[in-house]
Design a protein around this motif. Structure first.
Motif, PDB file in Angstrom:
ATOM      1  N   SER A   1       0.889  -1.159  -0.044  1.00  0.00           N
ATOM      2  CA  SER A   1      -0.110  -0.057  -0.079  1.00  0.00           C
ATOM      3  C   SER A   1       0.793   1.292  -0.129  1.00  0.00           C
ATOM      4  O   SER A   1       2.079   1.120   0.256  1.00  0.00           O
ATOM      5  CB  SER A   1      -0.920  -0.011   1.230  1.00  0.00           C
TER       6      SER A   1
ATOM      7  N   HIS B   1      -8.867   0.688   1.159  1.00  0.00           N
ATOM      8  CA  HIS B   1      -7.618   1.516   1.627  1.00  0.00           C
ATOM      9  C   HIS B   1      -7.611   1.855   3.113  1.00  0.00           C
ATOM     10  O   HIS B   1      -6.455   1.774   3.680  1.00  0.00           O
ATOM     11  CB  HIS B   1      -7.621   2.717   0.691  1.00  0.00           C
ATOM     12  N   GLN B   2      -8.684   2.427   3.477  1.00  0.00           N
ATOM     13  CA  GLN B   2      -8.722   3.060   4.812  1.00  0.00           C
ATOM     14  C   GLN B   2      -9.308   1.918   5.741  1.00  0.00           C
ATOM     15  O   GLN B   2     -10.150   1.567   5.663  1.00  0.00           O
ATOM     16  CB  GLN B   2      -9.487   4.164   4.763  1.00  0.00           C
TER      17      GLN B   2
ATOM     18  N   GLN C   1      -9.951  -7.946   6.409  1.00  0.00           N
ATOM     19  CA  GLN C   1      -9.891  -6.569   5.526  1.00  0.00           C
ATOM     20  C   GLN C   1      -8.435  -6.379   5.588  1.00  0.00           C
ATOM     21  O   GLN C   1      -7.615  -6.288   6.634  1.00  0.00           O
ATOM     22  CB  GLN C   1     -10.465  -5.640   6.295  1.00  0.00           C
TER      23      GLN C   1
ATOM     24  N   ASP D   1     -12.254   3.998  -2.573  1.00  0.00           N
ATOM     25  CA  ASP D   1     -11.762   4.670  -1.375  1.00  0.00           C
ATOM     26  C   ASP D   1     -13.008   5.674  -0.936  1.00  0.00           C
ATOM     27  O   ASP D   1     -13.741   6.075  -1.835  1.00  0.00           O
ATOM     28  CB  ASP D   1     -10.639   5.546  -1.527  1.00  0.00           C
TER      29      ASP D   1
ATOM     30  N   VAL E   1      -3.311  -3.797   8.836  1.00  0.00           N
ATOM     31  CA  VAL E   1      -3.124  -2.576   8.136  1.00  0.00           C
ATOM     32  C   VAL E   1      -1.652  -2.477   7.923  1.00  0.00           C
ATOM     33  O   VAL E   1      -0.912  -2.869   8.749  1.00  0.00           O
ATOM     34  CB  VAL E   1      -3.389  -1.287   9.081  1.00  0.00           C
TER      35      VAL E   1
ATOM     36  N   SER F   1      -5.827  -3.290   4.552  1.00  0.00           N
ATOM     37  CA  SER F   1      -6.034  -2.005   4.465  1.00  0.00           C
ATOM     38  C   SER F   1      -4.403  -1.467   4.729  1.00  0.00           C
ATOM     39  O   SER F   1      -3.387  -2.007   4.764  1.00  0.00           O
ATOM     40  CB  SER F   1      -6.789  -1.338   5.392  1.00  0.00           C
TER      41      SER F   1
END
Length: 471
Positions: free
Chosen positions: A256, A389-390, A405, A359, A442, A407
């Motif tokens: 990312s 993304h977030q 998830q 996003d 993340v 991210s």
């Protein structure tokens, strides 16, 4: 109106910080009117203007070459400003302590000097005397020498008699008096007119300022090396209850926040692609903030992405920076490079469903995340992995039965202590956490936004290995 007020507060804060940094590094350490003070004062105005230009040039459509010229000094100064300020704040604690130590040392030296002067050669014999005020010692005037006077009988002593002064003055005493007199003369020389010695306050300011500059600039140098040397590879295993045994060990390379832009260009992209390919993943997931700029300026810098290799392909979802840079054009461009955009869409793989949502920033263009479209009609008996993304959309992921998830967005804080600020806006800043039946991973990201500097949040590419509980 709110935006204007926030902007004014930020500008006032930056002005105050720059004033403080100027005072400690320039005002307290240089003489008025000196060349160093003039240079430091000019820098205090030019550097923040470069930073402002670096942050706004892309948004106002400045030529790309100008963005590149402004980016390096402008963004690097922001990182320098942060760590120089933090170092100076630490120095505020050291400053009074160092001042007290020097004051005690000077007081002790003065006491020794005065004590030595009081026992040295008498002034009548022409010895040097030092006053308590620290002024240059004055030597008594001597009478000019004339012809020798004839000796009187009282002056005649036997040739064998030793001098009286030698009898009463042992060698150790003479040595001590000589040392005291040498110290007294050194003190007198220090007070001589025409020789400039810094005051204690100036000395403390220079020592603390020099140490703060060394610490702050070394930190920025270290953080810049962290970015330019490329991301490291991390590995994490995530067990999924619904994952079939056949998919046990499936490896997803998560990358990312690459942030291709005026600073990080084609070579940066190539390093990332080479690092990903070295892990031989089953699938590559690019979870947003690929670029900071238009396809026209950065399309060629993104071309190495065509070299990504994996068994099941490379997938892409938009981040907020894509919507600052022309999201539709970038989606089309990455498709041409061989990546598969997941725009609120889902694909079924052998052992699980892979979904992706746009996003949140896309909402301003009517292209925000649509979880119903991406996940609404799927078979919930299958495991689901979501690219978003977030991290803040984790609650929507929980509601739609997502198992994992993936991210980015936070950069792990990027510049310590920025991680504490990132915690205020994100449920997870970095790493793996569980929310109900959904796990959230993340990534810290592979690039950097703004300053090409990372401190306390190293860049990474993470290989997420899925594990079946049925295995």
């Amino acid at each position: 109106m709110v935006f204007v007020l926030v902007a004014l507060v930020v500008l006032a804060l930056l002005a105050s910080v720059h004033r403080y940094v100027w005072r400690r590094f320039v005002g307290d350490t240089t003489a008025p009117g000196s060349t160093l003070r003039k240079v430091g004062t000019v820098a205090a105005f030019v550097l923040p203007l470069l930073s402002l230009g670096a942050m706004t040039s892309g948004r106002i459509g400045a030529p790309f070459w100008l963005q590149q010229v402004l980016a390096w000094p402008g963004f690097l100064w922001l990182a320098c400003l942060l760590y120089l300020t933090l170092a100076l704040l630490v120095g505020e604690v050291v400053r009074p302590l160092l001042g007290r130590v020097l004051a005690r040392r000077d007081a002790a030296a003065t006491a020794r000097t005065e004590a030595g002067t009081g026992t040295s050669v008498p002034a009548a014999e022409g010895a040097v005397a030092t006053t308590a005020s620290g002024t240059r010692p004055r030597t008594e005037e001597l009478v000019p020498a004339g012809p020798p006077l004839p000796a009187t009988p009282a002056d005649r002593t036997p040739a064998t008699a030793p001098p009286a002064e030698t009898e009463a003055e042992p060698e150790a005493v003479r040595d001590a008096e000589a040392a005291a007199q040498a110290e007294t003369e050194a003190k007198a020389a220090a007070a001589a007119p025409g020789i400039a010695y810094p005051s204690r306050r100036l000395f403390v300011s220079r020592v603390v300022g020099g140490a703060a500059a060394a610490a702050g600039l070394a930190t920025v140098g270290y953080g810049t090396h962290n970015v330019l040397s490329g991301p490291s590879v991390k590995r994490v295993t995530v067990p999924l209850a619904k994952l079939p045994r056949a998919a046990h060990g499936f490896r997803i390379a998560v990358v990312s926040d690459i942030h291709i832009g005026p600073i990080l260009g084609r070579a940066h992209t190539r390093r990332i692609v080479d690092t990903i390919n070295s892990t031989s993943p089953d699938l590559v997931a690019v979870v947003g903030d690929l670029v900071d700029g238009s396809v026209a300026d950065l399309g060629s810098a993104a071309e190495p992405l065509a070299g990504l290799r994996s068994r099941h392909g490379s997938f892409f979802v938009t981040g907020n920076h894509e919507y600052f840079s022309g999201a539709e054009q970038w989606v089309n461009h990455v498709r041409e490079l061989g990546l598969i955009p997941l725009e609120n869409a889902r694909v079924e793989l052998g052992g699980f469903d892979l979904a992706g949502v746009n996003d949140i920033a896309g909402e301003t263009e009517g292209q925000g995340p649509d979880f119903g479209r991406a996940l609404g009609d799927r078979d919930r008996s299958r495991a689901a992995v979501l690219l978003a993304h977030q991290p803040v959309v984790i609650h929507d992921a929980v509601e739609h039965g997502v198992d994992l998830q993936l991210s980015g967005h936070t950069h792990g804080g990027q510049l310590w202590p920025g991680n504490y600020l990132a915690e205020l806006a994100n449920p997870t800043v970095a790493g793996l956490e569980r929310y109900g039946d959904t796990q959230l991973f993340v990534s810290r990201g592979a690039g950097a936004w703004g300053p090409p500097v990372r401190v306390g949040a190293p860049a990474d590419i993470t290989v997420v290995q899925l594990a079946s509980r049925q295995a």
